[in-house]
Design a protein around this motif. Structure first.
Motif, mmCIF file in Angstrom:
data_model
loop_
_atom_site.group_PDB
_atom_site.id
_atom_site.type_symbol
_atom_site.label_atom_id
_atom_site.label_comp_id
_atom_site.label_asym_id
_atom_site.label_seq_id
_atom_site.Cartn_x
_atom_site.Cartn_y
_atom_site.Cartn_z
ATOM 1 N N GLY A 69 0.916 -1.142 -0.088
ATOM 2 C CA GLY A 69 0.087 -0.016 0.026
ATOM 3 C C GLY A 69 0.958 1.108 -0.070
ATOM 4 N N PRO A 70 0.360 2.293 0.093
ATOM 5 C CA PRO A 70 1.199 3.711 0.005
ATOM 6 C C PRO A 70 1.701 3.744 1.291
ATOM 7 C CG PRO A 70 -1.248 4.145 -0.182
ATOM 8 C CD PRO A 70 -1.183 2.652 -0.119
ATOM 9 N N ARG A 71 1.009 4.431 2.326
ATOM 10 C CA ARG A 71 1.227 4.586 3.709
ATOM 11 C C ARG A 71 0.325 3.775 4.368
ATOM 12 N NH1 ARG A 71 1.615 10.154 7.166
ATOM 13 N NH2 ARG A 71 2.631 9.324 9.051
ATOM 14 N N HIS A 72 0.825 2.367 4.653
ATOM 15 C CA HIS A 72 0.146 1.274 5.186
ATOM 16 C C HIS A 72 -0.887 0.706 4.152
ATOM 17 C CE1 HIS A 72 2.265 2.494 8.817
ATOM 18 N NE2 HIS A 72 1.638 3.688 8.945
ATOM 19 N N GLY A 73 -1.509 -0.035 4.645
ATOM 20 C CA GLY A 73 -2.753 -0.615 3.659
ATOM 21 C C GLY A 73 -2.501 -1.595 2.681
ATOM 22 N N ASP A 74 -1.147 -2.512 2.948
ATOM 23 C CA ASP A 74 -0.608 -3.548 2.146
ATOM 24 C C ASP A 74 -2.009 -4.578 1.964
ATOM 25 O OD1 ASP A 74 1.775 -2.360 2.249
ATOM 26 O OD2 ASP A 74 2.245 -3.577 4.237
ATOM 27 N N GLU A 75 -1.908 -5.060 0.748
ATOM 28 C CA GLU A 75 -3.264 -5.910 0.317
ATOM 29 C C GLU A 75 -2.692 -7.126 0.246
ATOM 30 O OE1 GLU A 75 -5.413 -1.993 -1.686
ATOM 31 O OE2 GLU A 75 -5.212 -4.055 -2.937
ATOM 32 N N VAL A 113 -8.728 4.053 -4.919
ATOM 33 C CA VAL A 113 -9.191 3.617 -3.269
ATOM 34 C C VAL A 113 -8.017 2.871 -2.797
ATOM 35 C CG1 VAL A 113 -11.613 3.467 -3.826
ATOM 36 C CG2 VAL A 113 -10.262 1.549 -4.239
ATOM 37 N N SER A 114 -7.893 2.726 -1.481
ATOM 38 C CA SER A 114 -6.864 2.164 -0.681
ATOM 39 C C SER A 114 -7.337 2.150 0.749
ATOM 40 C CB SER A 114 -5.506 2.997 -0.794
ATOM 41 O OG SER A 114 -4.533 2.208 -0.028
ATOM 42 N N GLU A 115 -6.716 1.145 1.273
ATOM 43 C CA GLU A 115 -6.884 0.980 2.876
ATOM 44 C C GLU A 115 -5.659 1.711 3.573
ATOM 45 O OE1 GLU A 115 -9.581 -0.540 3.938
ATOM 46 O OE2 GLU A 115 -9.774 -0.722 1.648
ATOM 47 N N GLY A 116 -4.876 2.337 2.919
ATOM 48 C CA GLY A 116 -3.771 3.181 3.445
ATOM 49 C C GLY A 116 -4.089 4.711 2.785
ATOM 50 N N ASN A 117 -3.215 5.533 3.313
ATOM 51 C CA ASN A 117 -3.174 6.768 2.849
ATOM 52 C C ASN A 117 -1.928 7.254 2.027
ATOM 53 O OD1 ASN A 117 -5.585 7.634 3.874
ATOM 54 N ND2 ASN A 117 -4.800 7.716 5.968
ATOM 55 N N HIS A 118 -1.796 8.589 1.505
ATOM 56 C CA HIS A 118 -0.652 9.025 0.791
ATOM 57 C C HIS A 118 0.517 9.278 1.886
ATOM 58 C CE1 HIS A 118 -2.450 9.010 -3.394
ATOM 59 N NE2 HIS A 118 -3.334 9.715 -2.773
ATOM 60 N N TYR A 119 1.680 9.212 1.445
ATOM 61 C CA TYR A 119 2.762 9.546 2.254
ATOM 62 C C TYR A 119 2.721 10.900 2.984
ATOM 63 C CZ TYR A 119 5.004 5.058 0.936
ATOM 64 O OH TYR A 119 5.480 3.720 0.757
ATOM 65 N N LYS A 138 -8.770 -9.312 0.397
ATOM 66 C CA LYS A 138 -9.118 -10.514 1.093
ATOM 67 C C LYS A 138 -8.513 -10.337 2.627
ATOM 68 C CE LYS A 138 -11.795 -12.495 -1.708
ATOM 69 N NZ LYS A 138 -13.274 -12.389 -1.507
ATOM 70 N N ALA A 139 -7.361 -9.674 2.671
ATOM 71 C CA ALA A 139 -6.774 -8.882 3.792
ATOM 72 C C ALA A 139 -6.034 -7.841 3.677
ATOM 73 C CB ALA A 139 -5.960 -10.297 4.429
ATOM 74 N N TYR A 140 -5.702 -7.095 4.712
ATOM 75 C CA TYR A 140 -4.899 -5.903 4.439
ATOM 76 C C TYR A 140 -3.943 -5.607 5.822
ATOM 77 C CZ TYR A 140 -8.651 -3.006 6.703
ATOM 78 O OH TYR A 140 -9.508 -2.638 7.363
ATOM 79 N N TRP A 141 -3.244 -4.853 5.810
ATOM 80 C CA TRP A 141 -2.301 -4.592 6.870
ATOM 81 C C TRP A 141 -2.124 -3.178 7.300
ATOM 82 C CZ3 TRP A 141 -1.803 -8.785 3.834
ATOM 83 C CH2 TRP A 141 -1.623 -10.111 4.644
ATOM 84 N N VAL A 142 -2.665 -2.634 8.344
ATOM 85 C CA VAL A 142 -2.167 -1.345 8.951
ATOM 86 C C VAL A 142 -1.858 -1.722 10.292
ATOM 87 C CG1 VAL A 142 -3.089 0.972 9.567
ATOM 88 C CG2 VAL A 142 -4.077 -0.216 7.582
ATOM 89 N N THR A 168 1.926 -1.162 8.253
ATOM 90 C CA THR A 168 2.323 -2.212 6.980
ATOM 91 C C THR A 168 3.218 -3.101 7.231
ATOM 92 O OG1 THR A 168 3.899 -1.814 4.983
ATOM 93 C CG2 THR A 168 4.433 -0.534 6.815
ATOM 94 N N ILE A 169 3.344 -4.183 6.784
ATOM 95 C CA ILE A 169 4.225 -5.332 6.551
ATOM 96 C C ILE A 169 5.277 -5.210 5.617
ATOM 97 C CG2 ILE A 169 2.784 -6.713 7.674
ATOM 98 C CD1 ILE A 169 2.332 -8.115 5.107
ATOM 99 N N ALA A 170 5.024 -4.258 4.541
ATOM 100 C CA ALA A 170 5.817 -4.105 3.492
ATOM 101 C C ALA A 170 5.956 -5.484 2.804
ATOM 102 C CB ALA A 170 7.212 -3.378 3.539
ATOM 103 N N PRO A 171 5.024 -6.426 2.003
ATOM 104 C CA PRO A 171 5.184 -7.739 1.732
ATOM 105 C C PRO A 171 6.159 -7.871 0.422
ATOM 106 C CG PRO A 171 3.064 -6.838 1.108
ATOM 107 C CD PRO A 171 3.694 -5.583 1.830
ATOM 108 N N SER A 172 6.792 -8.799 0.421
ATOM 109 C CA SER A 172 7.684 -9.378 -0.677
ATOM 110 C C SER A 172 7.933 -10.662 -0.453
ATOM 111 C CB SER A 172 8.995 -8.667 -0.548
ATOM 112 O OG SER A 172 9.953 -8.976 -1.782
ATOM 113 N N GLY A 173 7.527 -11.637 -1.637
ATOM 114 C CA GLY A 173 7.817 -12.908 -1.766
ATOM 115 C C GLY A 173 6.405 -13.617 -1.104
ATOM 116 N N LEU A 174 5.934 -14.500 -1.844
ATOM 117 C CA LEU A 174 4.776 -15.423 -1.478
ATOM 118 C C LEU A 174 4.857 -16.901 -2.038
ATOM 119 C CD1 LEU A 174 1.591 -15.349 -0.695
ATOM 120 C CD2 LEU A 174 1.302 -14.459 -3.020
ATOM 121 N N VAL A 175 4.195 -17.638 -1.099
ATOM 122 C CA VAL A 175 4.249 -19.008 -1.441
ATOM 123 C C VAL A 175 2.981 -19.677 -0.921
ATOM 124 C CG1 VAL A 175 5.600 -20.130 0.280
ATOM 125 C CG2 VAL A 175 5.509 -21.080 -1.701
#
Length: 368
Positions: free
Chosen positions: A235-241, A256-262, A280-284, A286-293
C-alpha cells in the motif's frame, strides 16, 4: 556485473549455527543458514535440489543444495540497477525437465533516463554455467523515469500461461489507464504471445495483455491448489493488500486504498467504491510484503494450503490462513531481518532470502 567469487566467498563469515525463531502464537522454527548473498532478490529450485538465485546488482547464481558451491551463470541481460531496479524474479518453465527454459525479469534501461521492467526467457545450459538463446518476450510499456515499483514477479498457471506483475512505477494514475501496462497483472503464453481469451479485447492492443488492473507495487503472486490466483502488493502509507485475483477485475489503485498517501492525504477506502474489488486481507500498519508461496508440503502439515509472505518493513515471515476465498493472518515470525523472498523447497522446508548486502538464505524447519 561479475565479481571475483573466490575472493568474495573467502571474505564472507563462516555459516552461523542454527537458531530458533518463536512465532507470535507459540510455533517454533529452526533456521539453518545455507549461504550469503549480495542483495538477493529471488530464487527457484532446479531438479535435484540445487537453486538459481538472483542478485539485484545483475548476477544470476547456481547454488548447490547445501550452499557449499556458488557459481555465476553467464548470459544474463544488462539491467538498470538502482533504487528498486535490477535483476528480479527467476522461475522455471513447467516443462523445464525437457526444455530447460527459464524465465527471468529485470529492470531494463531505455533512452532519456527512462526505464521499465522486462521479462526474458532462455535455455539453461546442461551444466548450469550459462543462459543460451535469450530472448525478451515482454516489455513494460511505457518506459518512464524513476527507479521504483517495477514489481515484475512471475508465475505459471497449471495450463501453462505466464503471469507477470507490472507495478505502477510510482506514477499512480496509469494503473487505471488501458493505454498503459503500469499497475496491471499481465497474462501471456509462454512464448510471449497474447492469449485470445484475456478479458479486455476491446480496449486496444496493449489492454489485450491485461488480466487485472488497479494495482500498485505487486511483489508476490502464487496459485493455490484449487487454481485460485493470489497476489499481494504494498500500500502507499500502510494498507498493504492480499488480493484474490479475478480476470477483468479492477482493484482500485490509486482511487481507493486501505492506506493513505505518504503526505498524510486521505485516500478513500474500498468500501466507499464497491465497483472496485477489495482485498481479502490488508495490513495497517504496513508489513511491506515481498515474496509469496502457497504451502503444499508435508513438513508443516498444519500449514497446508496457507500463504507465507515475506515482510520487509515488518522484518518477519507472515503465515496467513487461507480458507477458501478468505484470508487472515495466523502468526508472525520475527528475527530482526528484512525478508525479500519466500520459497518452498523440494523437501517441504521453507526457504527465505534476507534483503540487502549480506542477505542470508535460510532454511526453516519445525523446531524439535
Amino acid at each position: 556485473m561479475m565479481r571475483y567469487w573466490l575472493l568474495a566467498m573467502l571474505l564472507l563469515p563462516a555459516p552461523a549455527q542454527a537458531f530458533d525463531i518463536a512465532g507470535t502464537e507459540g510455533t517454533r522454527l529452526t533456521a539453518l543458514e545455507v549461504a550469503v548473498f549480495d542483495e538477493p532478490w529471488a530464487m527457484t529450485f532446479l531438479p535435484g535440489g540445487s537453486m538459481l538465485v538472483t542478485e539485484k546488482g545483475g548476477d544470476l547464481l547456481l547454488v548447490s543444495a547445501d550452499g557449499s558451491t556458488i557459481d555465476p551463470v553467464s548470459g544474463v541481460p544488462k539491467t538498470a540497477y538502482g533504487g528498486q531496479g535490477g535483476l528480479g524474479d527467476i522461475i522455471l518453465h513447467p516443462d523445464f525437465a525437457s526444455n530447460r527454459l527459464v524465465f527471468l525479469s529485470f529492470a531494463e534501461p531505455g533512452t532519456l533516463g527512462r526505464r521499465g521492467a522486462a521479462v526474458a526467457r532462455a535455455r539453461l545450459a546442461e551444466d548450469g554455467s550459462r543462459l543460451e538463446n535469450l530472448e525478451i518476450i515482454w516489455r513494460q510499456e511505457p518506459k518512464v523515469t524513476g527507479k521504483g515499483h517495477y514489481s515484475h514477479r512471475l508465475v505459471f498457471s497449471s495450463d501453462g500461461h505466464l503471469f507477470i506483475t507490472s507495478g505502477d512505477r510510482q506514477k499512480l494514475d496509469p494503473a487505471q489507464d488501458f493505454g498503459s501496462a503500469l499497475g496491471k497483472i499481465i497474462r501471456l503464453n509462454a512464448d510471449g504471445s497474447v492469449p485470445q481469451d484475456n478479458p479486455w479485447q476491446d480496449k486496444g492492443q496493449l489492454a489485450k495483455t491485461f488480466w487485472s488492473m488497479g494495482h500498485r507495487n505487486l511483489l508476490g503472486i502464487a496459485f493455490d491448489a484449487e487454481g485460485r490466483l493470489w497476489q499481494h502488493e504494498m500500500g502507499p502509507r500502510h494498507g498493504d493488500e492480499l488480493n484474490l485475483v479475478q480476470p477483468g477485475a479492477n482493484y482500485g489503485w490509486p482511487l481507493v486504498s486501505e492506506g493513505n498517501h505518504y503526505s498524510g492525504a486521505n485516500i478513500p477506502n474500498h468500501d466507499t467504491a464497491p465497483h472496485f474489488t477489495p482485498p481479502k486481507a490488508y495490513w495497517v500498519p504496513t508489513i511491506a510484503p515481498s515474496g509469496l508461496v502457497i504451502y503444499d508440503g508435508g513438513l508443516f502439515s498444519a500449514w497446508q494450503g496457507d500463504a507465507l509472505i515475506g515482510g520487509l518493513a515488518s522484518r518477519a515471515l507472515i503465515h496467513v490462513d487461507l480458507e477458501g476465498e478468505s484470508a487472515s493472518e495466523a502468526e508472525r515470525f520475527e528475527w530482526g531481518s528484512r525478508v525479500r523472498e519466500v520459497e518452498q523447497g523440494p523437501d517441504g522446508a521453507i526457504y527465505v532470502l534476507e534483503d540487502g548486502s549480506g542477505g542470508r538464505l535460510l532454511k526453516l524447519v519445525p523446531a524439535d
